[in-house]
Design an enzyme around this catalytic site. Structure first.
Site, PDB file in Angstrom:
ATOM      1  N   PRO A  14       0.839  -1.199   0.000  1.00  0.00           N
ATOM      2  CA  PRO A  14       0.000   0.000   0.000  1.00  0.00           C
ATOM      3  C   PRO A  14       0.877   1.254   0.000  1.00  0.00           C
ATOM      4  CG  PRO A  14       0.057  -0.973   2.188  1.00  0.00           C
ATOM      5  CD  PRO A  14       0.773  -1.923   1.284  1.00  0.00           C
ATOM      6  N   MET A  15       0.612   2.173  -0.934  1.00  0.00           N
ATOM      7  CA  MET A  15       1.391   3.408  -1.026  1.00  0.00           C
ATOM      8  C   MET A  15       0.456   4.575  -1.299  1.00  0.00           C
ATOM      9  SD  MET A  15       4.759   2.256  -3.222  1.00  0.00           S
ATOM     10  CE  MET A  15       3.851   1.211  -4.381  1.00  0.00           C
ATOM     11  N   VAL A  16       0.468   5.568  -0.413  1.00  0.00           N
ATOM     12  CA  VAL A  16      -0.391   6.744  -0.551  1.00  0.00           C
ATOM     13  C   VAL A  16      -0.039   7.492  -1.829  1.00  0.00           C
ATOM     14  CG1 VAL A  16      -1.023   8.959   0.470  1.00  0.00           C
ATOM     15  CG2 VAL A  16      -0.721   6.961   1.925  1.00  0.00           C
ATOM     16  N   GLN A  36      -6.839  -1.507   2.246  1.00  0.00           N
ATOM     17  CA  GLN A  36      -6.196  -1.086   3.492  1.00  0.00           C
ATOM     18  C   GLN A  36      -6.827   0.184   4.020  1.00  0.00           C
ATOM     19  OE1 GLN A  36      -2.353   0.962   4.147  1.00  0.00           O
ATOM     20  NE2 GLN A  36      -1.664  -0.947   5.084  1.00  0.00           N
ATOM     21  N   CYS A  88       2.423   2.908   9.255  1.00  0.00           N
ATOM     22  CA  CYS A  88       2.845   4.159   8.624  1.00  0.00           C
ATOM     23  C   CYS A  88       3.198   5.209   9.673  1.00  0.00           C
ATOM     24  CB  CYS A  88       1.746   4.688   7.705  1.00  0.00           C
ATOM     25  SG  CYS A  88       2.252   6.189   6.814  1.00  0.00           S
ATOM     26  N   HIS A 139       6.968  -4.509   8.170  1.00  0.00           N
ATOM     27  CA  HIS A 139       8.000  -3.634   7.612  1.00  0.00           C
ATOM     28  C   HIS A 139       9.172  -3.680   8.586  1.00  0.00           C
ATOM     29  CE1 HIS A 139       9.103   0.310   5.433  1.00  0.00           C
ATOM     30  NE2 HIS A 139      10.164  -0.114   6.106  1.00  0.00           N
ATOM     31  N   ASN A 177       8.429  -6.871   4.288  1.00  0.00           N
ATOM     32  CA  ASN A 177       8.390  -5.591   3.591  1.00  0.00           C
ATOM     33  C   ASN A 177       9.566  -4.734   4.043  1.00  0.00           C
ATOM     34  OD1 ASN A 177       6.601  -2.555   3.923  1.00  0.00           O
ATOM     35  ND2 ASN A 177       7.229  -3.425   1.988  1.00  0.00           N
ATOM     36  N   ALA A 224       7.335  -1.995  -2.212  1.00  0.00           N
ATOM     37  CA  ALA A 224       6.795  -0.632  -2.307  1.00  0.00           C
ATOM     38  C   ALA A 224       7.640   0.182  -3.276  1.00  0.00           C
ATOM     39  CB  ALA A 224       6.757   0.011  -0.925  1.00  0.00           C
TER      40      ALA A 224
END
Length: 470
Positions: free
Chosen positions: A15-17, A84, A113, A180, A211, A239
């Site tokens: 998941p990446m904003v 997510q 995050c 992560h 991750n 990512a």
């Protein structure tokens, strides 16, 4: 459990904003990713969304009150997309999960995050210091929806604390956990802690998704397996490596971005591409004009079919209120004209009491919903608005459409009520202005006459006394 998503032996888009939207997810799947996570979406924003089937794009859209598409999915990623969310509230998380569960393969909670976007309100990595809330959120989701639930965390300052946390998480019933391998204070320039991820993988029985290895370890497709072995994890999540080049998932080897673009930036091709401003111009640069025209024609045909098939909305009676799913769109009305004005003038014309608006505000997202009472009947939109004014306008639209009255939309045949009222108002304003001007002239003339009389008297007195005036 048959048919549920498996998280073992997978290569996953993280998941990446502002990156993990539908086009990026489809690109990753095309290149070979097994699963794709959407960008983190905040529960408060998602809770006010409406699920809309988009027949033109053949997608399912979750649309916010301001018409932004917060989440979009399609059949091409069915069974492979993980939703997510950012949340710090079990009940709100469940409401959002229920909203999307039929359109996604699994639901994930962001607990890693470190950015303010996530941590404000106790979300993201802020949850790592509150294990009880973590358990409450995950148990609520696991027991409340039919799809698998996962979470993504960062490691804690000590190995022991990290292992203890993931063991508590496992007991909630989650299907997998993504780790992560950095602490929340660490950034990509810091090395990933493969030993922490390995300890986590050895301490739980559910799949662990490693991750954080994009810069340190994973630079090509063959490095994905090397990262998996170094961490002892079931799966690998990428990512930054995927963001820089989505073809990292390609078994035959990643395509060279340098060959495609970087060495050609200053070439005539690169300059044309840089100058392109529209999809049509971009397709023209790549020699895909025929594809663009064909696709656009297909979309226009679907749009026309959808428009022709639309049926007029009919009000529904909910208790004692007539409702319709209406949203007020300011751009659909001329300047200075609103549905509330039309409803007010119609009520005056019919010798009815002035419309009364009763508005409430929802606490979870501070959205508004209004009910208008006209001739002892209630009208309301089922959609919530971001302001009190918009909510009242939406209620007025529901009333006007239910009664079959004009509402002032652009291109609509107007009743003339509002225009007549505006002309009367202008006439009254002109009369008031004339009267005001006359009053001012009268006021200014009085002191002027008094001053002239005073000057004359002064001259007489001075003349008698033989004095010189100055």
């Amino acid at each position: 459990m048959m048919g549920r998503l498996c998280f073992a032996q997978k290569t996953v888009l993280a998941p990446m904003v502002r990156v993990g939207s539908l086009p990026m997810r489809l690109l990753a799947l095309d290149y070979g990713a097994d699963l794709v996570y959407c960008e983190e979406l905040i529960d408060i924003k998602m809770a006010q969304c409406e699920r809309v089937v988009n027949d033109v794009l053949e997608t399912v859209d979750f649309v916010a009150p301001d018409e932004r598409v917060m989440f979009r999915t399609c059949s091409k990623e069915e069974g492979r997309v993980v939703f997510q969310m950012g949340t710090a509230d079990p009940e709100r998380a469940l409401a959002v999960a229920k909203l999307v569960e039929n359109d996604v393969a699994a639901v994930d909670v962001n607990m890693g995050c470190p950015k303010e976007y996530s941590t404000k309100g106790g979300m993201g990595s802020a949850l790592l210091s509150d294990p009880e809330k973590i358990e409450a959120i995950l148990r609520t989701l696991v027991n409340g929806i039919s799809k698998p639930v996962t979470c993504k965390i960062r490691i804690l300052p000590t190995l022991e604390d990290t292992v203890n946390l993931v063991q508590r998480i496992e007991k909630t019933g989650v299907a997998a956990i993504a780790v992560h391998g950095r602490m929340k204070e660490e950034r990509p320039r810091h090395p990933v802690h493969c030993d922490y991820i390995q300890a986590v993988a050895e301490s739980v029985s559910i799949p662990v998704i490693a991750n954080g290895g994009s810069s340190d370890i994973v630079k090509a497709f063959e490095d994905i397996e090397r990262f998996r072995e170094a961490t002892g994890a079931s799966s690998v999540m990428l990512a930054r490596a995927a963001m820089w080049n989505p073809s990292i998932f390609r078994q035959q080897g990643a395509l060279s971005v340098e060959e495609m673009l970087r060495d050609r930036v200053e070439s005539p091709f690169g300059k044309r591409l840089h100058a392109a401003k529209t999809n049509e111009e971009i397709c023209e640069v790549f020699g895909m004009t025929d594809f663009y025209n064909k696709t656009r024609a297909e979309l226009e045909a679907r749009k026309a079919l959808q428009t022709n098939g639309d049926q007029p909305q009919r009000p529904r009676l909910e208790e004692d209120v007539l409702t319709m799913p209406i949203r007020f769109e300011r751009r659909h009305y001329p300047p200075q004209i609103t549905p509330k004005m039309y409803l007010l003038e119609w009520s005056r014309e019919e010798k009815l009491d002035q419309p009364v608006y009763e508005t409430e505000q929802r606490t979870q997202d501070r959205a508004f919903q209004s009910t208008v009472i006209v001739d002892n009947k209630k009208y309301r939109s089922t959609l919530w608005e971001k302001s009190k004014k918009l909510a009242e306008q939406a209620a007025a639209v529901v009333c006007l459409r239910t009664l079959g009255l004009p509402e002032g939309r652009i291109g609509e045949e107007h009743s003339g009520l509002v225009n007549k009222r505006k002309r009367d108002d202008k006439k009254c304003a002109a009369l008031d202005a004339n009267e005001s001007a006359a009053r001012k002239r009268h006021i200014s003339e009085v002191p002027q006459k008094e001053e002239e009389e005073l000057i004359c008297r002064t001259k007489v007195v001075n003349g008698v006394c033989g004095q010189t005036t100055h």
